[in-house]
Design an enzyme around this catalytic site. Structure first.
Site, PDB file in Angstrom:
ATOM      1  CG  ASP A 131       2.905   1.083   7.452  1.00  0.00           C
ATOM      2  OD1 ASP A 131       3.688   0.874   6.513  1.00  0.00           O
ATOM      3  OD2 ASP A 131       2.703   0.251   8.363  1.00  0.00           O
ATOM      4  CG  ASP A 171      14.931  -1.247   4.744  1.00  0.00           C
ATOM      5  OD1 ASP A 171      15.885  -0.521   5.018  1.00  0.00           O
ATOM      6  OD2 ASP A 171      14.419  -2.010   5.578  1.00  0.00           O
ATOM      7  CG  ASN A 175      15.873  -9.087   0.863  1.00  0.00           C
ATOM      8  OD1 ASN A 175      16.718  -9.496   0.082  1.00  0.00           O
ATOM      9  ND2 ASN A 175      16.105  -8.926   2.146  1.00  0.00           N
ATOM     10  CE  LYS A 203      14.615   3.255   6.094  1.00  0.00           C
ATOM     11  NZ  LYS A 203      14.054   2.301   7.063  1.00  0.00           N
ATOM     12  CD  GLU A 234       8.181  -0.872  -3.202  1.00  0.00           C
ATOM     13  OE1 GLU A 234       7.398  -0.113  -2.567  1.00  0.00           O
ATOM     14  OE2 GLU A 234       8.565  -1.952  -2.746  1.00  0.00           O
ATOM     15  NE  ARG A 288      -1.949  -2.002   3.345  1.00  0.00           N
ATOM     16  CZ  ARG A 288      -2.454  -2.984   4.100  1.00  0.00           C
ATOM     17  NH1 ARG A 288      -3.739  -3.214   4.109  1.00  0.00           N
ATOM     18  NH2 ARG A 288      -1.692  -3.700   4.858  1.00  0.00           N
TER      19      ARG A 288
HETATM   20  P1  IMP Z   1      12.864  -4.202   1.762  1.00  0.00           P
HETATM   21  O1  IMP Z   1      12.348  -5.481   1.195  1.00  0.00           O
HETATM   22  O2  IMP Z   1      13.768  -4.459   2.950  1.00  0.00           O
HETATM   23  O3  IMP Z   1      13.543  -3.324   0.727  1.00  0.00           O
HETATM   24  O4  IMP Z   1      11.651  -3.450   2.419  1.00  0.00           O
HETATM   25  C1  IMP Z   1      10.817  -2.669   1.697  1.00  0.00           C
HETATM   26  C2  IMP Z   1       9.500  -2.460   2.393  1.00  0.00           C
HETATM   27  O5  IMP Z   1       9.658  -2.325   3.819  1.00  0.00           O
HETATM   28  C3  IMP Z   1       8.905  -1.150   1.929  1.00  0.00           C
HETATM   29  O6  IMP Z   1       8.114  -1.333   0.771  1.00  0.00           O
HETATM   30  C4  IMP Z   1       8.118  -0.708   3.145  1.00  0.00           C
HETATM   31  O7  IMP Z   1       6.842  -1.293   3.125  1.00  0.00           O
HETATM   32  C5  IMP Z   1       8.882  -1.259   4.320  1.00  0.00           C
HETATM   33  N1  IMP Z   1       9.793  -0.248   4.909  1.00  0.00           N
HETATM   34  C6  IMP Z   1      11.137  -0.243   4.881  1.00  0.00           C
HETATM   35  N2  IMP Z   1      11.640   0.820   5.536  1.00  0.00           N
HETATM   36  C7  IMP Z   1      10.574   1.532   5.968  1.00  0.00           C
HETATM   37  C8  IMP Z   1      10.433   2.778   6.716  1.00  0.00           C
HETATM   38  O8  IMP Z   1      11.408   3.447   7.099  1.00  0.00           O
HETATM   39  N3  IMP Z   1       9.156   3.177   6.972  1.00  0.00           N
HETATM   40  C9  IMP Z   1       8.055   2.480   6.565  1.00  0.00           C
HETATM   41  N4  IMP Z   1       8.151   1.329   5.862  1.00  0.00           N
HETATM   42  C10 IMP Z   1       9.381   0.857   5.573  1.00  0.00           C
HETATM   43 MG    MG Z   2       6.053  -1.040   0.563  1.00  0.00          MG
END
Ligand code: IMP
Ligand code: MG
Length: 186
Positions: free
Chosen positions: A164, A108, A111, A136, A104, A47
């Protein structure tokens, strides 16, 4: 009803409304130029990406279509994703032959994105790139090519503009930092 005081959750403003809006318009302009003769299709991951998508698409003046998908990651907790994602809502339309930009909110570890890109790549889009509002970069675990990035941000948990904290505060019009240890319960 959640019973919380936003002041207990929110730390400093990281990116204010005007800065967000100027950057989104600039991204829209670049995309409009890059995709002028293409069959542009924006795919938003629900979302968190929805606020960004709705502003971004209004900043794009080339014809395009949109679609949505939702994923959930197996595992670790609400603020960290694991290596694997599951499609909880698939796209309505076929993307073969389309020039897809995945929209997106934040990358982060990378993954989630790596998994989604892998799924979409098997469906034969004409092209597939990524537009993320936030990156990030220090937290990256997988190497992914990000064509459009709004802002690189430090390793802090942020909220607002679609993102969120425990499903709340997506409506903040700016990006704020969540105070260490803050969480929201019903
Ligand atoms: P990744 O798979 O570790 O890159 O995580 C990505 C997902 O984690 C994003 O699409 C967000 O839903 C959530 N996420 C990562 N960091 C944050 C943050 O600082 N605030 C809110 N959601 C986050
Ligand atoms: Mg997300």
């Amino acid at each position: 009803m959640p019973n919380f005081n936003p002041d207990d959750v929110l730390g400093e403003v990281l990116i204010d409304e005007e800065t967000l809006s100027a950057r989104v318009r600039a991204l829209g302009k670049r995309i409009s130029a890059d995709y002028a003769d293409k069959n542009l299709h924006l795919v938003c991951i629900l979302r968190g990406g929805v606020v960004f998508l709705t502003d971004l698409m209004r900043a794009i003046d080339t014809q395009h279509t949109i679609d949505f998908m939702a994923v959930s990651s197996y595992g670790v907790g609400a603020r960290e994703s694991s290596g694997q994602v599951r499609l909880t809502m698939d796209l309505k339309e076929d993307i073969s032959g389309r020039d897809v930009i995945l929209v997106e909110d934040i990358i982060d570890s990378g993954n989630t994105l790596a998994n989604v890109l892998e799924i979409l790549a098997t469906r034969n889009p004409a092209s597939l790139t990524v537009c993320t509002l936030l990156d990030k970069v220090e937290r990256r675990e997988v190497d992914i090519d990000l064509t459009y990035v709004g802002f690189q941000i430090p390793d802090k948990f942020v909220v607002g503009y679609g993102l969120d904290v425990d499903e709340y505060m997506r409506n903040l019009p700016y990006i704020g930092v969540v105070k260490d240890g803050a969480f929201i319960t019903e």
